[in-house]
Design a protein around this motif. Structure first.
Motif, mmCIF file in Angstrom:
data_model
loop_
_atom_site.group_PDB
_atom_site.id
_atom_site.type_symbol
_atom_site.label_atom_id
_atom_site.label_comp_id
_atom_site.label_asym_id
_atom_site.label_seq_id
_atom_site.Cartn_x
_atom_site.Cartn_y
_atom_site.Cartn_z
ATOM 1 N N LEU A 66 1.222 -1.334 0.121
ATOM 2 C CA LEU A 66 0.178 0.189 -0.023
ATOM 3 C C LEU A 66 0.444 0.902 -0.117
ATOM 4 C CD1 LEU A 66 -3.095 0.650 -0.404
ATOM 5 C CD2 LEU A 66 -2.840 0.798 2.052
ATOM 6 N N CYS B 134 1.881 1.363 -3.222
ATOM 7 C CA CYS B 134 1.345 2.466 -4.056
ATOM 8 C C CYS B 134 0.783 3.943 -3.594
ATOM 9 C CB CYS B 134 -0.354 1.833 -4.387
ATOM 10 S SG CYS B 134 -0.326 -0.324 -4.214
ATOM 11 N N GLU B 135 1.031 4.378 -2.508
ATOM 12 C CA GLU B 135 0.839 5.671 -2.094
ATOM 13 C C GLU B 135 1.928 6.726 -3.519
ATOM 14 O OE1 GLU B 135 -1.788 5.937 0.823
ATOM 15 O OE2 GLU B 135 -0.782 7.620 -0.106
ATOM 16 N N LEU C 237 -4.556 -2.492 -7.543
ATOM 17 C CA LEU C 237 -4.865 -3.047 -6.522
ATOM 18 C C LEU C 237 -5.452 -4.901 -6.394
ATOM 19 C CD1 LEU C 237 -4.802 0.447 -6.025
ATOM 20 C CD2 LEU C 237 -4.539 -0.285 -3.662
ATOM 21 N N ILE D 250 -6.490 -6.768 -3.642
ATOM 22 C CA ILE D 250 -6.250 -5.824 -1.655
ATOM 23 C C ILE D 250 -8.083 -6.128 -0.840
ATOM 24 C CG2 ILE D 250 -7.239 -3.371 -3.157
ATOM 25 C CD1 ILE D 250 -4.833 -3.502 -0.923
ATOM 26 N N VAL E 48 -4.988 -4.724 6.102
ATOM 27 C CA VAL E 48 -5.269 -4.058 5.864
ATOM 28 C C VAL E 48 -6.754 -4.614 6.316
ATOM 29 C CG1 VAL E 48 -6.108 -4.129 3.243
ATOM 30 C CG2 VAL E 48 -4.091 -2.119 4.826
ATOM 31 N N VAL F 44 -7.439 1.301 3.263
ATOM 32 C CA VAL F 44 -8.029 1.471 1.848
ATOM 33 C C VAL F 44 -9.189 2.236 1.614
ATOM 34 C CG1 VAL F 44 -9.563 -0.187 0.081
ATOM 35 C CG2 VAL F 44 -7.840 -1.419 1.550
ATOM 36 N N PHE G 49 -7.094 5.497 1.038
ATOM 37 C CA PHE G 49 -6.691 5.768 0.295
ATOM 38 C C PHE G 49 -7.590 5.602 -1.531
ATOM 39 C CE2 PHE G 49 -5.228 3.991 -3.921
ATOM 40 C CZ PHE G 49 -3.051 4.104 -3.896
#
Ligand code: ATP
Ligand code: MG
Length: 169
Positions: free
Chosen positions: A82, A85-86, A99, A102, A111, A116, A119
């Motif tokens: 994650l 991905c950020e 993702l 996820i 997570v 999530v 995000f």
């Protein structure tokens, strides 16, 4: 830009995500795909390594786990995914961010639901976001613009056929 979810028990979520990635790449746009809970050499990894606009990274392991097997290692791998991905979405380089798995990682507790949904809320205007995996949380379905629920009508697995190279992996 939209938030897409491919969920449900039927086959086709991850392969559809790679199909969308191909379409994006064909228009000269960049794609980043993070695979959660996966560490095996799926056929699609080798194939897309030859495509300049698609990058894939795995943040999983090579065994199958059950919900009761979850350990700090699995949580840490998922967190790394994650965080990556950020960074990728914040770079502004990507048209599409996938993702993969996820949604099922969230169901496993690897997570948090809030992580999530945060995000999604923070990045939904920076790239097309595509989240895949079984058992999508209702809260995430609510946040999404596009939800495809793949239902399993039949699968050879149910008549005892095991995973086939090139089809399941
Ligand atoms: P695919 O990766 O083939 O597009 P998927 O992403 O929809 O499938 P997952 O829920 O991620 O499927 O399942 C992981 C593995 O189980 C994959 O190898 C997938 O092909 C296979 N699979 C998917 N649906 C089923 C099903 N209904 N029964 C048995 N195996 C399945
Ligand atoms: Mg999948």
């Amino acid at each position: 830009m939209a938030v897409q979810l491919y969920t449900g028990d039927g086959k086709g979520k991850t392969t559809a995500a790679f199909g969308l990635a191909l379409r994006v790449a064909g228009h000269g746009q960049r794609v980043f795909i993070a695979q959660f809970m996966k560490g095996r050499p799926y056929g699609e990894l080798q194939a897309v390594s030859a495509i300049p606009n698609i990058e894939v990274a795995q943040f999983g392991w090579d065994t199958c786990i059950h919900r009761e097997d979850v350990s700090e290692f699995h949580i840490q791998r998922t967190r790394e995914g994650l965080e990556t991905c950020e960074r990728m979405v914040a770079s502004g380089r990507y048209f599409l961010l996938v993702l993969d798995e996820i949604l099922i990682a969230q169901w496993f507790g690897l997570v948090g639901l809030e992580e999530v949904s945060d995000f999604i809320s923070r990045h939904r205007h920076q790239a097309e976001l595509l989240l895949t995996g079984r058992r999508a949380a209702p809260e995430l379905i609510e946040l999404a613009d596009l939800v495809t629920d793949m239902s399993c009508v039949k699968h050879p697995f149910d008549s005892g056929v095991s995973a086939r190279e090139g089809i399941e992996y």
